[in-house]
Design an enzyme around this catalytic site. Sequence first.
Site, short mmCIF file in Angstrom:
data_model
loop_
_atom_site.label_atom_id
_atom_site.label_comp_id
_atom_site.label_asym_id
_atom_site.label_seq_id
_atom_site.Cartn_x
_atom_site.Cartn_y
_atom_site.Cartn_z
CG ASP A 152 4.44 -7.38 7.04
OD1 ASP A 152 4.06 -6.65 6.17
OD2 ASP A 152 3.98 -8.00 8.05
CG HIS A 173 -7.89 3.20 0.46
ND1 HIS A 173 -9.02 2.71 0.69
CD2 HIS A 173 -6.64 2.49 0.13
CE1 HIS A 173 -8.60 1.32 0.44
NE2 HIS A 173 -7.12 1.46 0.09
CB THR A 193 3.06 0.22 6.78
OG1 THR A 193 1.80 0.08 7.20
CG2 THR A 193 3.86 -0.10 8.10
CG ASP A 245 2.18 -3.44 10.91
OD1 ASP A 245 2.99 -2.99 10.31
OD2 ASP A 245 1.41 -4.39 10.26
NE ARG A 247 -2.44 -4.40 -0.50
CZ ARG A 247 -1.92 -3.83 0.53
NH1 ARG A 247 -0.74 -4.18 0.72
NH2 ARG A 247 -2.26 -2.54 0.95
N GLY A 257 0.83 -1.07 0.07
CA GLY A 257 -0.03 0.02 0.05
C GLY A 257 0.82 1.39 0.10
CG ASP A 306 -0.89 -0.87 8.53
OD1 ASP A 306 -1.89 0.10 8.32
OD2 ASP A 306 -0.99 -1.86 7.71
NE ARG A 311 -1.74 -5.33 5.98
CZ ARG A 311 -2.40 -5.78 4.98
NH1 ARG A 311 -3.24 -6.79 4.84
NH2 ARG A 311 -2.01 -5.33 3.81
O1 F6P Z 1 -1.07 -1.68 4.98
C1 F6P Z 1 -1.50 -0.44 4.85
C2 F6P Z 1 -3.04 -0.77 4.53
O2 F6P Z 1 -3.57 0.66 4.41
C3 F6P Z 1 -3.88 -1.13 5.64
O3 F6P Z 1 -4.08 -0.55 6.89
C4 F6P Z 1 -5.19 -1.76 4.99
O4 F6P Z 1 -5.78 -2.82 5.58
C5 F6P Z 1 -4.57 -2.03 3.55
O5 F6P Z 1 -3.44 -1.43 3.42
C6 F6P Z 1 -5.55 -1.66 2.52
O6 F6P Z 1 -5.12 -2.08 1.40
P1 F6P Z 1 -5.55 -1.74 -0.15
O7 F6P Z 1 -4.85 -0.53 -0.49
O8 F6P Z 1 -4.85 -2.83 -0.90
O9 F6P Z 1 -7.10 -1.80 -0.17
#
Ligand code: F6P
Length: 342
Positions: free
Chosen positions: A103, A272, A125, A129, A72, A10, A127, A171
């Site tokens: 990660d 987002h 990130t 995390d 991804r 992301g 997150d 997440r």
């Molecule tokens: O890892 C970053 C993140 O924004 C998470 O918080 C969320 O669950 C995920 O990516 C959303 O991913 P995507 O942009 O593929 O919907």
Amino acid sequence: MRIGMLTGGGDCPGLNAVIRAVVRKGEADYGHELVGYRHGWRGLIEGESMPLPLAVTRGLLPRGGTILGTSRTNPFKSDDGPARVKATMTRDGIDAVIAIGGDDTLGVAHRMAGEGLHFVGVPKTIDNDLSATDFTFGFHTAVQIATDAIDRLQTTAESHDRVMVVEVMGRHAGWIATYAGLAGGADLILVPEKPFDIEETCAAIKHRHERGANFSIVVVAEGATPVEGTMELQTGDLDEFGHVRLGGIGNRLQREIELRTGYEARMTQLGHLLRGGSPSAYDRVIATRFGIEAIDAVHEQDFDVMVALRGTDVIRVPLEAGVAQSKTVDQRLFDTAAVFFG
Ligand code: F6P
């Protein structure tokens, strides 16, 4: 040297600041040539690249997203993925790649290092995390956006005597929820680290309203889960790294709260929005420091490492250690936020 760079997973505010820093020191100070690979690992698999001269990176510091694009894509999902990455690097004469990601991206970089290729990782990130670094860039920007949203929701909640449920990303870690909840004065924060009981959640809201409050703000992390058997949950699709797509718990929660307490409730899913726009000053600074440390590591041929923040220092840790464990919310921090619940 010819050095590749990619952004995977992301996007998050600060990616462009890393790219700018790497190119600036790499080209101007070391005389290296930088090449960008498009859309994360997909660019290395498919050989899609773009030149990254200094001129391209001017004005990038405040710009959100990533000029390289991201995806991804997981090279280990297909049998020939790793070989194709290797072939691209050989064809383009790439000595090393700086991989900027979470990660998943960094885990792939470490596995590719096992194939004899040279990688340096930069953790990103929203997150926050990753256990090997105190903070990832992007996190503080996301927290600020969520806090601003909570402040705004508070005035409309107050006007209508409503319970506002605010769902934030993160997440399986409740960092954004806890920080933004604390900063925004949330009346309840639900995080993945602590499964919630819907009865107790509603009792806390009722208790608060019985004591004279006419509104409540409930911040819920997208990965928060109810105690088993207390509330139904939906599940989403899996990505190439096997992660389930989260989002939607806020909606479910809003309906349950309305039903069980009788108070009017509304839900806002920030989603987002938390990843968009310009990085905060703090994130620009860590992103820049990470970029400089990463290009220094490549220049010194110190590979299979990841840059990280420890206290106020930027250090290097082995990539393997960097992705070994995810970092969940600190109990003492959560307890501080909990003083203001109910
Ligand atoms: O890892 C970053 C993140 O924004 C998470 O918080 C969320 O669950 C995920 O990516 C959303 O991913 P995507 O942009 O593929 O919907």
